[in-house]
Design a protein around this motif. Structure first.
Motif, PDB file in Angstrom:
ATOM      1  N   TRP A   1      -6.058   4.399   2.007  1.00 36.03           N
ATOM      2  CA  TRP A   1      -5.979   3.002   1.599  1.00 36.03           C
ATOM      3  C   TRP A   1      -7.364   2.379   1.634  1.00 36.03           C
ATOM      4  O   TRP A   1      -8.280   2.907   2.262  1.00 36.03           O
TER       5      TRP A   1
ATOM      6  N   ARG B   1       0.835  -1.207   0.000  1.00 37.53           N
ATOM      7  CA  ARG B   1       0.000   0.000   0.000  1.00 37.53           C
ATOM      8  C   ARG B   1       0.866   1.251   0.000  1.00 37.53           C
ATOM      9  O   ARG B   1       0.579   2.220  -0.709  1.00 37.53           O
TER      10      ARG B   1
ATOM     11  N   PRO C   1      -1.034  -2.017  -4.086  1.00 40.14           N
ATOM     12  CA  PRO C   1      -1.622  -2.872  -3.057  1.00 40.14           C
ATOM     13  C   PRO C   1      -1.872  -4.297  -3.535  1.00 40.14           C
ATOM     14  O   PRO C   1      -2.252  -4.539  -4.675  1.00 40.14           O
TER      15      PRO C   1
END
Length: 165
Positions: free
Chosen positions: A112, A62, A67
């Protein structure tokens, strides 16, 4: 270099050191105890260390903007040798990341998406502290499990990393 960058780099360095210290202790544990079902969150010593590595890999991916689609777990590291090899591959990536940290990054908002598709944000310094704290929490579980299984646990407190005691 700013004191905050030094602190964060030190904590990330501590994480690498503490992971290595625990893994060195696990080399002296038989396969039966490594995979013994303990009734804990991640089932066994191996499962807990696999969770730590998987989480560290997920967070670093991330941080780097690539990711992972899922959290790696014990099914990805089914033996101690596989786990050790994966940590050895991971640590240089984390070291490169921590060497590149800049003071202005630490105050920036980090966004995120978790495994449930939920988007979150927090100052980057707080996310990095979570990264360190999460691993510390679970290494504490490993130390307790080692003791309960009759093995000598390593000392992984921050003070040992800093050279005290």
């Amino acid at each position: 270099m700013s004191p905050l960058v030094q602190t964060v780099r030190g904590l990330l360095g501590y994480t690498i050191w503490a992971d290595r210290t625990v893994l060195d202790a696990l080399k002296r544990v038989g396969a039966e105890d490594l995979t013994r079902e303990t009734g804990t969150s991640f089932g066994s010593l191996l499962g807990t260390m696999a969770h730590i590595l998987g989480s560290e890999q997920l967070w670093l991916s991330r941080f780097l903007g690539v990711p992972l689609s899922q959290l790696p777990g014990v099914e990805d590291f089914q033996t101690l040798d596989a786990l050790l090899a994966s940590y050895e591959d991971f640590w240089p990536q984390l070291e490169l990341f921590l060497a590149s940290l800049l003071a202005d990054q630490l105050d920036q908002e980090f966004v995120w998406t978790n495994s449930r598709g939920e988007t979150h944000s927090a100052p980057f310094r707080q996310v990095l502290l979570h990264f360190v704290n999460h691993a510390t929490y679970h290494r504490g579980q490993v130390v307790s499990l080692l003791r309960q299984l009759g093995h000598e646990p390593p000392h992984t407190d921050l003070v040992y990393y800093r050279g005290g005691l």
